[in-house]
Design an enzyme around this catalytic site. Structure first.
Site, PDB file in Angstrom:
ATOM      1  N   LYS A   1      -1.897 -48.877  -6.532  1.00 16.86           N
ATOM      2  CA  LYS A   1      -1.605 -49.331  -5.338  1.00 16.86           C
ATOM      3  C   LYS A   1      -2.922 -50.006  -5.037  1.00 16.86           C
ATOM      4  O   LYS A   1      -3.025 -51.055  -4.404  1.00 16.86           O
ATOM      5  CB  LYS A   1      -1.042 -48.498  -4.396  1.00 16.86           C
ATOM      6  CG  LYS A   1       0.150 -47.977  -4.671  1.00 16.86           C
ATOM      7  CD  LYS A   1       0.762 -46.517  -3.873  1.00 16.86           C
ATOM      8  CE  LYS A   1       2.203 -46.409  -4.254  1.00 16.86           C
ATOM      9  NZ  LYS A   1       2.629 -45.052  -3.467  1.00 16.86           N
TER      10      LYS A   1
ATOM     11  N   GLN B   1       0.193 -40.353   0.204  1.00 20.29           N
ATOM     12  CA  GLN B   1       1.028 -40.118  -1.252  1.00 20.29           C
ATOM     13  C   GLN B   1       1.569 -38.787  -1.343  1.00 20.29           C
ATOM     14  O   GLN B   1       0.955 -37.687  -1.060  1.00 20.29           O
ATOM     15  CB  GLN B   1      -0.008 -40.210  -2.443  1.00 20.29           C
ATOM     16  CG  GLN B   1       0.589 -40.350  -3.742  1.00 20.29           C
ATOM     17  CD  GLN B   1       1.495 -41.471  -3.982  1.00 20.29           C
ATOM     18  OE1 GLN B   1       1.077 -42.730  -3.604  1.00 20.29           O
ATOM     19  NE2 GLN B   1       2.767 -41.201  -4.491  1.00 20.29           N
TER      20      GLN B   1
ATOM     21  N   ASP C   1       5.156 -47.825   4.405  1.00 17.58           N
ATOM     22  CA  ASP C   1       6.047 -46.908   3.373  1.00 17.58           C
ATOM     23  C   ASP C   1       7.521 -46.951   3.850  1.00 17.58           C
ATOM     24  O   ASP C   1       8.353 -46.805   3.305  1.00 17.58           O
ATOM     25  CB  ASP C   1       5.624 -45.456   3.003  1.00 17.58           C
ATOM     26  CG  ASP C   1       5.144 -45.370   1.683  1.00 17.58           C
ATOM     27  OD1 ASP C   1       5.330 -46.340   0.806  1.00 17.58           O
ATOM     28  OD2 ASP C   1       4.443 -44.437   1.638  1.00 17.58           O
TER      29      ASP C   1
END
Ligand code: NAP
Length: 293
Positions: free
Chosen positions: A58, A102, A125
């Site tokens: 990422k 994460q 997200d």
């Protein structure tokens, strides 16, 4: 959308990703020229090996497209209160337009509480309950990256979903459910299947579009697919030989389907690309609010 007569047309996630990332780079450069650099904060707690790889990818994707990124690494002993305090700082940091924590988090940290602490304006997200609610009622908000990437793949083949029967296999909060909502928003008739579905084959055989998001190899085989159907394989699994595979029996299904995504090289690369798109869009909104447009 015209399905080829022989084996399925392959929807190449790497090629589509590269095209979308080029657009991201152009829009990022335009934003930078107006004085704002899009920024993503990636927060990693603990030393999960798979998470290490994901966050590295990422951060690299951000750098490749000209976005600023911050990687916050914390020891597994970090407390929930410390993590919530760090997210609060990021919520107020004007150089950060997207915050990604994460998952999975260590067991002593409540992941739901952490996700709900992210400002919905920076929830790139798309896991915050406000983002899920916005998708549910058709309001603007961040769409979760994996199903959003699947929608882009359908768009790339000119698939008009109006009136199509879409069958989603899997109902997780991060893939199956938002996928179903996105398909519904585009006027598909949607069936959601899960582990309690009695006759999966009877459902999938009716489908013009099938999205498999289960996490098990060969859940979808050729005899379960209507000729010419579009098959999107979200699964990322290891077969008994340790080889990466999706949920779909690719070799068999590609002889029946009209369009199919491979694993690897299908949905996988799209997920990070849509994270960049969401972060960029968040930054564009921030620029508009600051009168930089
Ligand atoms: P998940 O949370 O484990 O959900 C799996 C879903 O599949 C559940 O809803 C489950 O039903 C359903 N299911 C299990 N067995 C089934 C069966 N035999 N028939 C029908 N449905 C069945 O998984 P997830 O997070 O959604 O991920 C799904 C897959 O996508 C995994 O392989 C994951 O690695 C992959 N993935 C890939 C990406 C990417 O970027 N490519 C991103 C995210 C996930 P119940 O709800 O009844 O248990």
């Amino acid at each position: 959308m015209t399905a080829p007569k022989t084996s399925a047309h392959i929807i190449d996630g790497n090629t589509l990703s590269a095209q979308l990332r080029q657009e991201v780079t152009q829009r990022t450069n335009a934003l930078k020229a107006r004085g704002l650099t899009p920024g993503l904060a990636v927060v990693l707690v603990g030393d999960n090996q798979a998470s290490e790889v994901y966050v590295r990818n990422k951060v690299k994707a951000c750098a490749d497209s000209g976005l600023h990124s911050v990687l916050d690494r914390y020891d597994a002993s970090m407390t929930e209160a410390q993590l919530l305090a760090r997210i609060e700082q990021l919520n107020h940091d004007d150089s950060i337009h997207g915050i990604l924590v994460q998952l999975p988090l260590p067991a002593h940290i409540d992941a739901n509480k952490v996700i709900e602490s992210i400002s919905p304006a920076k929830d790139v997200d798309g896991f915050h309950i406000a983002s899920a609610g916005a998708l549910m009622v058709g309001q603007p908000g961040f769409w979760p990256c994996t199903p959003y990437g699947c929608m882009k793949m359908l768009e790339s083949i000119g698939c008009d979903l109006r009136g199509k029967h879409a069958v989603v296999i899997g109902r997780s909060n991060i893939v199956g459910k938002p996928m179903a909502m996105m398909l519904l928003q585009k006027n598909a008739t949607v069936t959601i299947c899960h582990s309690g579905t009695k006759d999966l084959k009877a459902m999938t055989l009716q489908a013009d579009v099938i999205v498999a998001a289960v996490g098990k190899c060969n859940v979808l085989t050729a005899d379960m697919v209507k000729p010419g159907a579009v098959v999107i394989d979200v699964g990322m699994n290891r077969n008994p030989e340790g080889k990466l595979c999706g949920d779909v029996d690719y070799a068999g299904v590609r002889e029946v389907a009209g369009f199919i995504t491979p694993v690897p090289g299908g949905v996988g690369p799209m997920t990070i690309t849509m994270l960049l798109v969401n972060t960029l869009e968040s930054a564009e909104r921030a620029a508009a609010e600051r009168g930089l447009a």
